[in-house]
Design a protein around this motif. Structure first.
Motif: not given
Length: 200
Positions: A21-26, A52-53, A62-63
């Motif tokens: 799934i789309p991942v934003k990793n900081n 959850i999708s 597509n959370p």
């Protein structure tokens, strides 16, 4: 050369498995994580968010999952000369279910101690309640300390156990490694019992 190519293929597979799934990793790069920590991130967070999708009542199909800077911390929490990992659920959000990893609390922390073989053992799952516990460097390692009261969580090297202190009740609990009662630690006794029953 074949070994190198095989290793690269495994590394790419593991990295891609974290990005279904789309991942934003900081936070700390997932590519740099030990396998035990990477598997925990995958199963406890990414797979859960992706789940959850599959829920027909959820609007997001597509959370996106976002990991903030404090999600992963790599410090020597127990002061044994080996760096440990701490995962903090309040520093991750899943689009469409923003409080799924915390509820209306500060969430959980999971602590993984590094052993002498270089592997990581999951030693504590600890509910933070709403005490505002923050990780602080102290003389003999690290501790979680409340910004609101005297509550704290610390590793006591002399007895090889966690000590949890809940300030509002002046209650001290000694927690063994993998103590199943740790979810009661940073809350009132009454609320803790309700929480413990909910997780059984």
């Amino acid at each position: 050369m074949k070994k190198l190519i095989g290793f690269a293929a495994i590394a790419v597979f593991c990295t891609n498995s974290l990005a279904e799934i789309p991942v934003k990793n900081n936070s700390i790069s997932f590519n740099k994580l030990p396998i035990e920590i990477k598997e925990a991130v995958q199963s406890e967070y990414i797979d859960t968010c992706q789940g959850i999708s599959e829920d027909e009542e959820m609007q997001v199909k597509n959370p996106k999952i976002t990991f903030r800077k404090g999600f992963l911390v790599n410090v020597d929490f127990n002061n044994d000369g080996l760096k440990d990992y701490i995962i903090r659920s309040s520093d991750v959000t899943c689009e469409g279910a923003y409080s799924m990893f915390t509820g209306n609390s500060d969430g959980f922390i999971d602590i993984y101690f590094q052993n002498e073989a270089g592997k990581y053992d999951h030693v504590l799952n600890y509910w933070l309640g709403r005490e505002g516990l923050e990780l602080k460097k102290i003389k003999d390692g690290y501790r979680f300390t409340s910004e609101y009261n005297d509550s704290y969580l610390v590793w006591d090297k002399s007895i090889n156990k966690f000590i949890s202190y809940y300030g509002p009740e002046k209650r001290k609990d000694i927690l063994d490694l993998n103590d199943e009662n740790s979810t009661t630690s940073q809350t009132s006794t009454e609320k803790g019992e309700v929480l413990r029953q909910a997780f059984q």
